[in-house]
Design a protein around this motif. Structure first.
Motif, PDB file in Angstrom:
ATOM      1  N   ALA A  12       0.830  -1.202   0.000  1.00 31.91           N
ATOM      2  CA  ALA A  12       0.000   0.000   0.000  1.00 31.91           C
ATOM      3  C   ALA A  12       0.867   1.256   0.000  1.00 31.91           C
ATOM      4  O   ALA A  12       0.540   2.257  -0.667  1.00 31.91           O
ATOM      5  N   GLU A  13       1.959   1.223   0.748  1.00 32.83           N
ATOM      6  CA  GLU A  13       2.870   2.368   0.781  1.00 32.83           C
ATOM      7  C   GLU A  13       3.488   2.598  -0.597  1.00 32.83           C
ATOM      8  O   GLU A  13       3.670   3.744  -1.024  1.00 32.83           O
ATOM      9  N   HIS A  14       3.802   1.509  -1.288  1.00 33.98           N
ATOM     10  CA  HIS A  14       4.334   1.616  -2.650  1.00 33.98           C
ATOM     11  C   HIS A  14       3.315   2.290  -3.567  1.00 33.98           C
ATOM     12  O   HIS A  14       3.662   3.173  -4.370  1.00 33.98           O
ATOM     13  N   VAL A  15       2.060   1.898  -3.454  1.00 30.43           N
ATOM     14  CA  VAL A  15       0.996   2.515  -4.264  1.00 30.43           C
ATOM     15  C   VAL A  15       0.921   4.009  -3.989  1.00 30.43           C
ATOM     16  O   VAL A  15       0.808   4.825  -4.915  1.00 30.43           O
ATOM     17  N   ARG A  16       1.006   4.386  -2.728  1.00 30.46           N
ATOM     18  CA  ARG A  16       0.863   5.788  -2.350  1.00 30.46           C
ATOM     19  C   ARG A  16       2.000   6.659  -2.865  1.00 30.46           C
ATOM     20  O   ARG A  16       1.881   7.881  -2.918  1.00 30.46           O
ATOM     21  N   GLN A  17       3.108   6.045  -3.260  1.00 32.48           N
ATOM     22  CA  GLN A  17       4.226   6.792  -3.828  1.00 32.48           C
ATOM     23  C   GLN A  17       4.096   6.976  -5.340  1.00 32.48           C
ATOM     24  O   GLN A  17       4.913   7.641  -5.967  1.00 32.48           O
ATOM     25  N   PRO A  37      -9.144  -0.872  -8.432  1.00 32.90           N
ATOM     26  CA  PRO A  37      -7.810  -1.104  -8.973  1.00 32.90           C
ATOM     27  C   PRO A  37      -7.003  -2.018  -8.043  1.00 32.90           C
ATOM     28  O   PRO A  37      -7.022  -1.838  -6.830  1.00 32.90           O
ATOM     29  N   VAL A  38      -6.317  -3.007  -8.620  1.00 29.86           N
ATOM     30  CA  VAL A  38      -5.563  -3.979  -7.838  1.00 29.86           C
ATOM     31  C   VAL A  38      -4.083  -3.875  -8.191  1.00 29.86           C
ATOM     32  O   VAL A  38      -3.708  -3.924  -9.372  1.00 29.86           O
ATOM     33  N   TYR A  39      -3.263  -3.745  -7.160  1.00 28.83           N
ATOM     34  CA  TYR A  39      -1.817  -3.610  -7.324  1.00 28.83           C
ATOM     35  C   TYR A  39      -1.095  -4.789  -6.670  1.00 28.83           C
ATOM     36  O   TYR A  39      -1.576  -5.357  -5.690  1.00 28.83           O
ATOM     37  N   GLY A  40       0.079  -5.108  -7.204  1.00 30.63           N
ATOM     38  CA  GLY A  40       0.917  -6.130  -6.588  1.00 30.63           C
ATOM     39  C   GLY A  40       1.088  -7.347  -7.470  1.00 30.63           C
ATOM     40  O   GLY A  40       0.419  -7.529  -8.480  1.00 30.63           O
ATOM     41  N   VAL A  41       2.024  -8.205  -7.046  1.00 29.70           N
ATOM     42  CA  VAL A  41       2.326  -9.394  -7.833  1.00 29.70           C
ATOM     43  C   VAL A  41       1.104 -10.298  -7.978  1.00 29.70           C
ATOM     44  O   VAL A  41       0.964 -11.014  -8.977  1.00 29.70           O
ATOM     45  N   GLY A  42       0.199 -10.267  -7.005  1.00 28.82           N
ATOM     46  CA  GLY A  42      -1.022 -11.051  -7.106  1.00 28.82           C
ATOM     47  C   GLY A  42      -1.862 -10.645  -8.305  1.00 28.82           C
ATOM     48  O   GLY A  42      -2.492 -11.478  -8.950  1.00 28.82           O
ATOM     49  N   ALA A  43      -1.855  -9.352  -8.621  1.00 28.86           N
ATOM     50  CA  ALA A  43      -2.585  -8.861  -9.792  1.00 28.86           C
ATOM     51  C   ALA A  43      -1.950  -9.368 -11.073  1.00 28.86           C
ATOM     52  O   ALA A  43      -2.651  -9.687 -12.047  1.00 28.86           O
ATOM     53  N   GLY A  44      -0.636  -9.462 -11.096  1.00 27.25           N
ATOM     54  CA  GLY A  44       0.058  -9.950 -12.279  1.00 27.25           C
ATOM     55  C   GLY A  44      -0.145 -11.429 -12.518  1.00 27.25           C
ATOM     56  O   GLY A  44      -0.313 -11.876 -13.656  1.00 27.25           O
ATOM     57  N   GLU A  54      -0.983  -2.833 -14.341  1.00 26.82           N
ATOM     58  CA  GLU A  54       0.128  -3.522 -14.992  1.00 26.82           C
ATOM     59  C   GLU A  54       1.495  -3.103 -14.457  1.00 26.82           C
ATOM     60  O   GLU A  54       2.413  -3.918 -14.371  1.00 26.82           O
ATOM     61  N   GLN A  55       1.646  -1.835 -14.083  1.00 20.64           N
ATOM     62  CA  GLN A  55       2.953  -1.364 -13.627  1.00 20.64           C
ATOM     63  C   GLN A  55       3.392  -2.017 -12.321  1.00 20.64           C
ATOM     64  O   GLN A  55       4.560  -1.930 -11.930  1.00 20.64           O
ATOM     65  N   SER A  56       2.466  -2.702 -11.654  1.00 26.90           N
ATOM     66  CA  SER A  56       2.770  -3.264 -10.330  1.00 26.90           C
ATOM     67  C   SER A  56       2.904  -4.785 -10.333  1.00 26.90           C
ATOM     68  O   SER A  56       2.992  -5.399  -9.274  1.00 26.90           O
ATOM     69  N   PHE A  57       2.937  -5.412 -11.508  1.00 23.36           N
ATOM     70  CA  PHE A  57       2.864  -6.868 -11.582  1.00 23.36           C
ATOM     71  C   PHE A  57       4.057  -7.578 -10.938  1.00 23.36           C
ATOM     72  O   PHE A  57       3.993  -8.769 -10.663  1.00 23.36           O
ATOM     73  N   ASP A  58       5.164  -6.869 -10.709  1.00 24.08           N
ATOM     74  CA  ASP A  58       6.317  -7.486 -10.049  1.00 24.08           C
ATOM     75  C   ASP A  58       6.516  -6.963  -8.619  1.00 24.08           C
ATOM     76  O   ASP A  58       7.532  -7.248  -7.989  1.00 24.08           O
ATOM     77  N   TRP A  59       5.550  -6.241  -8.097  1.00 22.41           N
ATOM     78  CA  TRP A  59       5.690  -5.681  -6.750  1.00 22.41           C
ATOM     79  C   TRP A  59       5.455  -6.762  -5.690  1.00 22.41           C
ATOM     80  O   TRP A  59       4.446  -7.466  -5.709  1.00 22.41           O
ATOM     81  N   ILE A  60       6.406  -6.871  -4.773  1.00 24.01           N
ATOM     82  CA  ILE A  60       6.249  -7.716  -3.593  1.00 24.01           C
ATOM     83  C   ILE A  60       6.417  -6.824  -2.359  1.00 24.01           C
ATOM     84  O   ILE A  60       6.786  -5.657  -2.477  1.00 24.01           O
ATOM     85  N   ALA A  61       6.122  -7.380  -1.192  1.00 28.98           N
ATOM     86  CA  ALA A  61       6.331  -6.617   0.047  1.00 28.98           C
ATOM     87  C   ALA A  61       7.804  -6.258   0.171  1.00 28.98           C
ATOM     88  O   ALA A  61       8.670  -7.135   0.139  1.00 28.98           O
TER      89      ALA A  61
END
Length: 225
Positions: A102-107, A153-160, A175-182
């Motif tokens: 969530a913090e990543h999204v907020r940036q 909108p869904v962010y994170g590797v789970g979305a990918g 799509e820009q978040s498909f490789d985001w992990i904690a």
């Protein structure tokens, strides 16, 4: 001011050294794999502290991701953080691992009024939670099939990993978040903000959300009974 060590093993091994005042990242290490927490965590912490002339006992404290995440990997980070805290006599603060996403999204630019973050829960499911634009959690954490997520909108590797299921359910995967992990750095930044707001982060109980895959054999249960 002393720095914070941050650890998250809910997905991959991620460790960071973060300035306690500004939240800026001093150094960070993240494993490219998601199943090597026991092999990499202690090594990463030692290298991070040594390379930056930092002593564990001089830290302001430790942030650790409490999940949700798979049993073995998550437990490795929690046990290590508690041990380091005991040995160095510094406080250990528990932060929901999804808060890091969530913090990543907020940036990012143009943060939605509400959004979902999702990590891989395996078994064709995701760990997810719902947040508002300020980063406050509105719902969760949960574990469920991606197709059951709210239409946000869904962010994170789970979305990918499950973008087809999300699309079929009318949910927009970012799509820009498909490789985001904690990420340990984002985890610490959220932790610092929560401490500044007076929130209690003393609870480091793991958020598994479901039982371990390792089950007691039936004959052992019968013998115990």
């Amino acid at each position: 001011m002393p720095n914070y060590l941050s650890i998250d093993t809910s997905a991959h091994t991620s460790v960071a050294l973060v300035d306690s005042t500004t939240g800026s990242v001093i150094a960070q290490k993240t494993s490219p794999k998601g199943n090597d927490q026991t092999e990499t965590l202690a090594v990463y912490v030692r290298e991070l502290l040594t390379d930056n002339n930092e002593e564990g006992k001089a830290l302001a404290g430790i942030f650790v991701g409490v999940g949700p995440g798979p049993y073995t990997g998550l437990r490795a980070g929690l046990v290590a953080a508690r041990t380091f805290g005991f040995v160095w006599n510094v406080p250990v603060h528990g932060v929901l691992s999804l808060h890091a996403l969530a913090e990543h999204v907020r940036q990012e630019e143009n943060v939605p009024e509400e959004f979902i973050v999702a990590s891989d829960a395996r078994r064709k499911e995701v760990y997810w939670a719902r947040y508002n634009q300020s980063g406050d959690i509105l719902d969760g954490p949960h574990v469920a099939a991606a197709s059951t997520l709210p239409s946000l909108p869904v962010y994170g590797v789970g979305a990918g990993l499950y973008q087809e299921q999300l699309q079929e359910a009318g949910v927009k995967a970012q799509e820009q978040s498909f490789d985001w992990i904690a990420d340990a750095a984002n985890l610490a930044q959220r932790g610092i903000a929560d401490l500044s707001a007076g929130k209690d982060l003393s609870n480091t109980a793991p958020q598994y959300l479901r039982e371990s895959d390792a089950q007691v054999p039936a004959f052992m249960k019968q013998a115990k009974a």
